[in-house]
Write an enzyme that holds these catalytic residues in place. Structure first.
Site, PDB file in Angstrom:
ATOM      1  CB  VAL A  69      -0.962   0.012   1.205  1.00  0.00           C
ATOM      2  CG1 VAL A  69      -0.221  -0.023   2.525  1.00  0.00           C
ATOM      3  CG2 VAL A  69      -1.891   1.227   1.156  1.00  0.00           C
ATOM      4  CB  SER A  70       0.956   4.281   0.366  1.00  0.00           C
ATOM      5  OG  SER A  70       1.307   5.632   0.212  1.00  0.00           O
ATOM      6  CD1 TRP A  71       8.137   4.959   0.545  1.00  0.00           C
ATOM      7  CD2 TRP A  71       8.069   2.861   1.323  1.00  0.00           C
ATOM      8  NE1 TRP A  71       9.437   4.529   0.714  1.00  0.00           N
ATOM      9  CE2 TRP A  71       9.417   3.245   1.190  1.00  0.00           C
ATOM     10  CE3 TRP A  71       7.781   1.584   1.798  1.00  0.00           C
ATOM     11  CZ2 TRP A  71      10.483   2.388   1.514  1.00  0.00           C
ATOM     12  CZ3 TRP A  71       8.837   0.722   2.121  1.00  0.00           C
ATOM     13  CH2 TRP A  71      10.162   1.127   1.979  1.00  0.00           C
TER      14      TRP A  71
ATOM     15  N   GLY B  50       3.471  -0.124  -1.872  1.00  0.00           N
ATOM     16  CA  GLY B  50       3.092  -0.583  -3.201  1.00  0.00           C
ATOM     17  C   GLY B  50       4.258  -0.507  -4.174  1.00  0.00           C
TER      18      GLY B  50
ATOM     19  CB  THR C 134       0.950   2.193  -4.775  1.00  0.00           C
ATOM     20  OG1 THR C 134       2.346   2.447  -4.692  1.00  0.00           O
ATOM     21  CG2 THR C 134       0.667   1.171  -5.865  1.00  0.00           C
TER      22      THR C 134
END
Length: 286
Positions: free
Chosen positions: A108-110, A112, A134
């Site tokens: 998730v996000s970073w 990802g 992401t």
């Protein structure tokens, strides 16, 4: 930060010496029989294991493994900076430690971005890939500048009042569970200053964009339609360049949709991850 009452985690947690690093590793149900490979999960920047524990505990039919990045949660500070390459190598050693040959990889996000890099660096250890909220790295379409500025402020981990005031800006979307915001804030533990800076530095200049057409694993891209940090266009770019991929957008969800929209999220994950293997996946597993 003053912690609110949260349910205790139902997992095994230990400090493990892996690849020259000490990491706090959490495992759910690895000792239970399952028809499905476990999920290797990469968290968002600065986030600790507890932040995503509710997701791990909902996916009761499969194992789940994740670790605090160096300097986050209860993993000790890194002594030297690291890169996506070295951390993907370290994550593979974590899988080795617990006898996991192949995993479904999710971030998730970073995290990802880390998940993308792991799948590219270790394709034979990746069955399927899930990318949530992401981007393809530095070559991304930025979100709202105010939201990005607040996301980069470490006060969101150390100051409950700051997080409470800016929760909607940071994460957007509708929180269907009235207690979800307080529970999330209560689960957060601030990263160390060095840990946070090293996570930022790790992705400096990194992009997956040229390599995405070679990412052949089946991929689910999940985005929040009201994500002010990572706009949906980034998910469209990922899904457009990864050959065997599909994009799912949760229209009223923000950056934290894995936790604010748990029923929709877990339903999509189960549909994608629990589907029978394709012929190619079966041949690779043979």
């Amino acid at each position: 930060m003053t912690a609110s009452k949260t349910k205790p985690m139902t997992c095994e947690i230990s400090l493990e010496e892996v690849g020259g690093r000490t990491l706090r590793v959490a495992r759910w149900r690895l000792d239970k029989p399952s028809e499905h490979p476990p999920i290797l999960f990469f968290n968002g920047i600065g986030a600790n294991i507890e932040a995503v524990a509710p997701l791990a505990e909902k996916l009761t039919e499969r194992g789940f493994i994740m670790f605090d990045m160096p300097g986050t949660g209860e993993s000790p500070d890194p002594t030297v900076p690291y890169s996506p390459f070295t951390m993907a190598w370290t994550a593979a050693r974590v899988l080795d430690r617990f006898g996991i040959a192949v995993a479904d990889v999710m971030g998730v996000s970073w995290g990802g971005a880390m998940a993308q890099h792991f799948a590219l660096q270790h394709p034979r250890r990746t069955r399927r890939l899930v990318l949530a909220a992401t981007t393809p790295g530095m070559l991304m379409v930025p979100g709202d500048l105010a939201a990005i500025g607040k996301m980069g402020n470490v006060r969101r981990y150390t100051d409950a009042k700051y997080m409470n005031e800016h929760f909607a800006t940071l994460y957007g979307g509708l929180t269907k569970n009235p207690g979800a915001k307080a529970q999330h804030i209560g689960r957060l533990k601030p990263p160390s200053p060095r840990g946070y800076v090293y996570q930022l530095l790790a992705m400096l200049g990194w992009t997956s964009l040229p390599a995405l057409p070679f990412l052949t694993r089946q991929t689910l891209v999940m985005m929040g339609g009201d994500d002010k940090v990572v706009p949906v266009i980034n998910g469209r770019i990922l899904a457009g360049l990864i050959p065997n991929s599909r994009l799912e957008v949760l229209p009223d969800a923000g950056h934290l949709f894995l936790l604010t929209h748990p029923e929709e999220t877990t339903a999509l994950l189960r549909e994608f991850l629990n589907a029978p293997d394709t012929e190619k996946e079966a041949r690779r597993a043979a």
